[in-house]
Design an enzyme around this catalytic site. Structure first.
Site, PDB file in Angstrom:
ATOM      1  N   HIS A  48      32.826   9.499  12.644  1.00 52.78           N
ATOM      2  CA  HIS A  48      32.609   8.169  12.050  1.00 52.78           C
ATOM      3  C   HIS A  48      33.410   8.053  10.744  1.00 52.78           C
ATOM      4  CE1 HIS A  48      29.091   6.747  14.441  1.00 52.78           C
ATOM      5  NE2 HIS A  48      28.968   8.036  14.664  1.00 52.78           N
TER       6      HIS A  48
ATOM      7  N   ILE B 273       0.843  -1.200   0.000  1.00 53.70           N
ATOM      8  CA  ILE B 273       0.000   0.000   0.000  1.00 53.70           C
ATOM      9  C   ILE B 273       0.882   1.255   0.000  1.00 53.70           C
ATOM     10  CG2 ILE B 273      -1.619   1.355   1.405  1.00 53.70           C
ATOM     11  CD1 ILE B 273      -2.881  -1.272   2.276  1.00 53.70           C
TER      12      ILE B 273
ATOM     13  N   GLU C 124      34.073   5.497   9.093  1.00 54.80           N
ATOM     14  CA  GLU C 124      33.553   4.429   8.223  1.00 54.80           C
ATOM     15  C   GLU C 124      32.648   4.946   7.113  1.00 54.80           C
ATOM     16  OE1 GLU C 124      32.701   4.998  11.355  1.00 54.80           O
ATOM     17  OE2 GLU C 124      30.630   4.467  11.808  1.00 54.80           O
TER      18      GLU C 124
ATOM     19  N   GLY D 146      32.347   4.516  21.175  1.00 55.29           N
ATOM     20  CA  GLY D 146      33.583   3.766  21.458  1.00 55.29           C
ATOM     21  C   GLY D 146      34.682   4.696  21.947  1.00 55.29           C
TER      22      GLY D 146
ATOM     23  N   PRO E 157       6.211 -16.092  -9.714  1.00 54.69           N
ATOM     24  CA  PRO E 157       6.211 -14.890  -8.865  1.00 54.69           C
ATOM     25  C   PRO E 157       6.662 -13.642  -9.648  1.00 54.69           C
ATOM     26  CG  PRO E 157       7.248 -16.725  -7.709  1.00 54.69           C
ATOM     27  CD  PRO E 157       7.016 -17.184  -9.114  1.00 54.69           C
TER      28      PRO E 157
ATOM     29  N   CYS F  55      33.096   6.990  18.013  1.00 55.92           N
ATOM     30  CA  CYS F  55      31.976   7.710  18.610  1.00 55.92           C
ATOM     31  C   CYS F  55      31.726   7.247  20.051  1.00 55.92           C
ATOM     32  CB  CYS F  55      30.746   7.615  17.714  1.00 55.92           C
ATOM     33  SG  CYS F  55      29.687   9.055  17.925  1.00 55.92           S
TER      34      CYS F  55
HETATM   35  N1  GLN Z   1      25.545   8.159  22.300  1.00 57.28           N
HETATM   36  C1  GLN Z   1      26.685   8.968  22.026  1.00 57.28           C
HETATM   37  C2  GLN Z   1      26.295  10.418  21.784  1.00 57.28           C
HETATM   38  O1  GLN Z   1      25.180  10.712  21.441  1.00 57.28           O
HETATM   39  C3  GLN Z   1      27.486   8.410  20.859  1.00 57.28           C
HETATM   40  C4  GLN Z   1      26.731   8.343  19.574  1.00 57.28           C
HETATM   41  C5  GLN Z   1      27.350   7.418  18.545  1.00 57.28           C
HETATM   42  O2  GLN Z   1      28.111   6.523  18.888  1.00 57.28           O
HETATM   43  N2  GLN Z   1      26.999   7.582  17.278  1.00 57.28           N
HETATM   44  O3  GLN Z   1      27.121  11.289  21.915  1.00 57.28           O
END
Ligand code: GLN
Length: 543
Positions: A515, A156, A517, A391, A198, A389
């Site tokens: 980040h 939908i 990555e 981490g 299908p 982050c």
């Molecule tokens: N929770 C943490 C913050 O908001 C880290 C966020 C994350 O790892 N993307 O600062």
């Protein structure tokens, strides 16, 4: 810049039928890469039929990782595939949801823009969908815009999107648009047959909604054979060369090669009336795939996180390791370790023997103490370590507790009483109550200290990396950290916020608030992941 001499943007729409998760994102990204290999400029967009304004508020268990663009949009993880395959930079305009569409239509209605008219799905919602699709083409000077419609034909929620595509095809002309429909051809073990029904039904569903697909990509476990292709072509009104098979391959990076073998790019260019000489140049891509398939060695990385049951929750990290492995000629085996199982007593058993340890991003308190124990293990045992982050925030807390001696140190996110909120909310964040789109998001500059692992990796003093967090290193405690041996090696030049820390007395310990990555692509593997994998290899050799 246009290659196409008419300077007219052409539109490819990618739909899916029969089942979800068939890999529309990978097929879209592969087609884009093939067109790039012919010199065409391409971008890809994802339209998601759910009502969330963006996936930023979704639990990773719902849709996997939330991907972040340079301009700070929280998006579907397919945008990560688009960037990794094509090295294009996507933006807010590349991911549109039903929530966004309705939000802008309702805002217009409240402003009185509709002059008393009844606001309806057709034409108002479909017009807004069309506007969003065209926006990218108008903005970028692209030869081709590929628009992937999320969900499955027949849902939908997808109907307004399919209708918008139907109208656009009519308005822009059939030679300027085309529809690629992806379906599943299941194999029935009992009768030993591949079943096309299908697919026929899902094409019929599209036809009911006024769309005739031009190209069919059939996902299957087994090779399809000429006879089956002819049958599908006949019953679905497409030419036999426009029936393409997509069989599972050991690495998703092989998909563009498989698509080129079947001339998908030629078929598409022909439908779009675009010139098509020679072959798509995939030389560097083939080199990369060769390296991924024939590694000389292996390194093993433990990824400590809390969404470990779902492979897609850390998609960009896993892919960044594939890219970095290829640069280092190794296979990087990434093992998810459930943070909730880690503590100081189990750390040796769970984390001993890995060549490198990564502590993953995340939100909330679940698993945080386990992440802190994992950092402690990596620091004390001198295992190459990267924190991303949350981490990174855990590594700051760990250092404060176990090296500086502030046993109550914590992040204010955890809401426990502490004299040492070493990670805390910035002033600007304190009065924000909305959860959606209110974090520090997107790319920010970072100044890198010369004598650091960070600089050794990037070889650059100013870098731009993407963020997605609310909490920050609390600078009022910084002096004590530096004295005890944790240095800020990356600092935001505009705000003074700490973006990266390193432990001085350690072979390779880099924790970043951003980040990395999200920016790793096949074309430009991320230097920090390349550096981390190299450090893990060195550690392995030493053992
Ligand atoms: N929770 C943490 C913050 O908001 C880290 C966020 C994350 O790892 N993307 O600062």
């Amino acid at each position: 810049m246009f290659k196409n001499e008419t300077h007219k943007t052409k539109y490819v729409f990618v739909t899916g039928g029969v089942a979800s998760s068939l890999g529309k994102g990978i097929i879209s990204a592969s087609l884009a890469r093939l067109l790039q290999g012919r010199g065409y400029t391409v971008t890809i967009q994802k339209l998601d039929p759910y009502i969330n304004v963006d996936p930023g508020t979704l639990n990773p268990y719902e849709h996997g990782e939330c991907y972040v663009t340079e301009d700070g949009a929280e998006t579907d993880l397919d945008l990560g595939h688009y960037e990794r395959f094509t090295a294009i930079t996507t933006s807010k305009a590349n991911n549109v949801t039903t929530g966004k569409i309705y939000q802008s239509v309702i805002n217009k209605e409240r402003r009185g823009d509709f002059l008393g008219k009844t606001v309806q799905v057709i034409p108002h919602i479909t017009d807004e969908i069309k506007r969003r699709i065209m926006l990218l083409g108008k903005k970028g000077g692209y030869d081709v815009v590929i628009t992937e419609i999320g969900g499955t034909v027949g849902d939908i929620e997808s109907l307004p999107y399919i209708e918008a595509v139907r109208q656009l095809r009519y308005e822009l002309g059939y030679g300027n648009t085309m529809v690629l429909h992806l379906t599943l051809v299941p194999y029935m073990r009992a009768s030993g047959e591949l079943k096309t029904k299908p697919t026929q039904h899902s094409v019929k569903q599209l036809l009911e909604n006024g769309l005739q697909p031009d190209v069919l990509v059939l996902r299957s476990d087994k090779e399809l054979g000429q006879e089956l292709r002819r049958k599908v072509a006949l019953f679905c009104n497409v030419s036999p060369n426009a029936v393409v098979e997509s069989i599972d391959v050991p690495t998703i990076y092989e998909v563009p090669l498989k698509m080129r073998d079947q001339h998908l790019d030629e078929v598409v260019l022909e439908k779009l009336h675009l010139p098509c000489e020679g072959e798509s140049d995939l030389t560097s891509w083939i080199d990369f795939v060769e390296k991924v398939k024939n590694p000389k060695d292996q390194v093993n990385i433990a990824l400590v996180g809390k969404y470990t049951e779902l492979p897609d929750a850390y998609k960009s990290i896993v892919e960044a390791f594939v890219h970095a492995g290829a640069v280092n000629d190794v296979k990087v085996k990434v093992q998810y370790i459930n943070a909730e199982k880690v503590n100081d007593a189990t750390a040796e058993e769970l984390l001993g023997g890995w060549d490198g340890i990564l502590v993953a991003p995340g939100f909330g308190h679940r698993g945080v103490e386990g992440k802190i124990s994992a950092v402690k293990y990596a620091r004390e045992q001198k295992v190459p370590f990267m924190g991303i982050c949350l981490g990174m925030q855990c590594s700051v807390i760990e250092f404060a507790r176990n090296v500086i001696g502030w046993t109550d140190a914590n992040s204010s996110e955890m809401e426990v009483p502490t004299q040492h909120p070493v990670i805390a909310l910035m002033e600007e964040q304190k009065n924000i109550s909305d959860k959606g789109g209110t974090m520090r998001l997107g790319a920010y500059p970072c100044k890198v200290a010369r004598d650091s692992h960070l600089y050794a990796a990037y070889g650059q003093e100013i870098i731009y990396e993407r963020h997605r967090h609310r909490y920050e290193f609390n600078n009022s405690f910084y002096a004590e950290f530096e004295k005890a041996g944790m240095r800020a090696t990356g600092i935001n030049p505009d705000t003074g916020l700490v973006e990266a820390v390193e432990v001085v007395d350690h072979p390779w310990y880099v924790s970043v608030q951003f980040h990395p990555e999200y920016k790793s692509t096949v074309k430009r593997p991320h230097p920090l992941f390349v550096g981390f994998v190299a450090a893990a290899m060195a550690n392995r050799k030493e053992k």
